[in-house]
Design an enzyme around this catalytic site. Structure first.
Site, PDB file in Angstrom:
ATOM      1  CB  THR A  33       0.133   5.060   6.420  1.00 39.80           C
ATOM      2  OG1 THR A  33       1.173   5.845   6.984  1.00 39.80           O
ATOM      3  CG2 THR A  33      -0.870   5.972   5.723  1.00 39.80           C
ATOM      4  CE  LYS A  45       1.206   9.279   6.459  1.00 40.15           C
ATOM      5  NZ  LYS A  45       2.586   9.636   6.435  1.00 40.15           N
ATOM      6  CE  LYS A  66      -0.182   2.348   3.001  1.00 37.04           C
ATOM      7  NZ  LYS A  66       0.618   1.855   4.106  1.00 37.04           N
TER       8      LYS A  66
END
Ligand code: NAD
Length: 290
Positions: free
Chosen positions: A94, A169, A244
Site C-alpha cells: 500500500t 484502496k 498509514k
C-alpha cells in the site's frame, strides 16, 4: 508454473509467497530480515542474499513492502534493469498513488509491464489465500497479473490504469475509517441513552445504519460476529496501519483538491489514538476514546 521473485516477506508477504509455492510456482525470496527469510525457506521458497540475484531470470516480480520510498528504491536500484524485461512487475504494497505511477512509468520506459495491486484483507487472508486485489495497469498487464494474483486471493479486480489500484484502496479505507468511528460513537451514545447494545446491533445491523464496520467487525465485545473486540482488540487491522492508509488518503485528497471532511476527521482521530500509544491495537479499539 512460473519463476517468481518475491521481495518483502513480512506479516503479509510471508503468507502470500507461501501460497505461490503451494500453487506450484518456483519462488525466489529476498527480505532484509533474516527471520523473514528463514520462514520463507521453511515455506518452500529459495532464498537469496540480494534483490538482483532473486530477480535474475524470473517471469514475474512481486513485492510487499512497507512504503512508497522503499518500493521506489528497490525497483529503481535493483529490479528495473536487472530482472528480464519480459518479467511482469507487481507491487502489492500500500503506497501513495504518485509513487505507484512514477515507478510504473520508469518500469515501462525500461521495457517492463507493471501493475500496482494493493490488497484488502489482513494477515489471516494473506495466509489463507483469500485477499482481494485491486489492480492498476494496462489491460494486457492485468491479464498477465490475474493468474499470479489469483493464487494468493479470492478476488482480483481491474481498477483502471496505473495507480488506480492504490486509489481504490485508499478511497475504500477512508470509508472504513470513517464508518468505524461513526459506528463506535453510535454504540457509545446508545449505551448512554440506556439501550441494550445487543438490541441496538439487532436493529441497526438490519436498518439503514448498517455497514461492514457494524455487521462484520462490530467494535463492541460480545456483540455481533467474532471480531478483535472479543479478543481485547488484539490482532485484526492495527490502528497504525489504518493511520498509514488515512494519511495516504489525505495526501491524495490534497493532490487533487478533493473535499473530504469525514476522512480528514477520521485521520485526526486515528492520529490522536496512535499518538496515545495505541497504534498496536486493532482500529476498532478507538471505541475506548468515545
Ligand atoms: P511488515 O513490516 O511485516 O513486512 C514488510 C517486510 O519488508 C519486512 O519483512 C521487511 O524486512 C521487508 N523490507 C523492508 N525494506 C526492505 C527492502 N529494502 N528490501 C527487502 N525487504 C524489505 O509489513 P506487512 O504488515 O507485511 O505490510 C506490508 C505492506 O502490506 C504494507 O504496505 C502494508 O500497508 C500493506 N498491508 C498490510 C496489511 C496488514 O494487515 N498487515 C493489510 C493490507 C495491506
Amino acid at each position: 508454473m512460473s519463476k517468481i521473485a518475491f521481495i518483502g516477506l513480512g506479516n503479509m508477504g510471508g503468507g502470500m509467497a507461501a501460497n505461490l509455492v503451494k500453487a506450484g510456482h518456483d519462488v525466489s525470496a529476498f527480505d532484509l530480515s533474516e527471520a523473514a527469510l528463514a520462514r520463507a525457506k521453511e515455506n518452500g521458497c529459495a532464498v537469496f542474499a540480494t534483490v538482483r540475484e532473486a530477480v535474475a531470470g524470473v517471469d514475474a516480480v512481486v513485492s510487499m513492502l512497507p512504503n512508497g520510498k522503499i518500493v521506489d528504491g528497490v525497483y529503481g536500484a535493483d529490479v528495473i534493469g536487472h530482472a528480464p524485461t519480459t518479467a511482469l512487475l507487481l507491487d502489492c504494497s500500500t503506497i501513495d498513488v504518485d509513487t505507484a505511477r512514477k515507478v510504473a512509468s520508469v518500469a515501462e520506459t525500461g521495457g517492463y509491464a507493471m501493475v500496482d495491486a494493493p490488497v484488502s484483507g489482513g494477515i489471516a487472508a494473506a495466509n489463507g489465500g483469500t485477499l482481494t486485489f485491486m489492480v492498476g495497469g494496462s489491460d494486457d498487464a492485468f491479464a498477465r497479473a490475474e493468474p499470479i494474483l489469483s493464487a494468493m486471493g479470492k478476488a482480483v479486480i481491474h481498477a483502471g490504469a496505473s495507480g488506480a489500484g492504490q486509489a481504490a484502496k485508499i478511497c475504500n479505507n477512508m470509508i472504513l475509517g470513517a464508518t468505524m468511528i461513526a459506528t463506535c460513537e453510535a454504540f457509545a451514545m446508545a449505551e448512554k441513552l440506556g439501550l441494550n447494545l445487543q438490541t441496538f446491533f439487532d436493529i441497526s445491523s438490519k436498518a439503514s445504519g448498517q455497514s461492514w464496520s457494524m455487521t462484520s467487525y462490530c467494535p463492541v465485545p460480545g456483540v455481533g460476529p467474532q471480531s478483535p473486540a472479543d479478543n481485547e482488540y488484539q490482532g485484526g487491522f492495527a490502528t497504525a496501519l489504518m493511520l498509514k492508509d488515512l494519511t495516504l488518503a489525505m495526501e491524495a485528497a490534497r493532490s487533487v483538491g478533493a473535499n473530504v471532511p469525514m476522512g480528514e476527521r477520521a485521520a485526526e482521530l486515528y492520529k490522536a489514538f496512535s499518538d496515545a500509544g495505541q497504534g498496536g491495537l486493532d482500529f476498532s479499539a478507538i471505541i475506548k476514546t468515545l
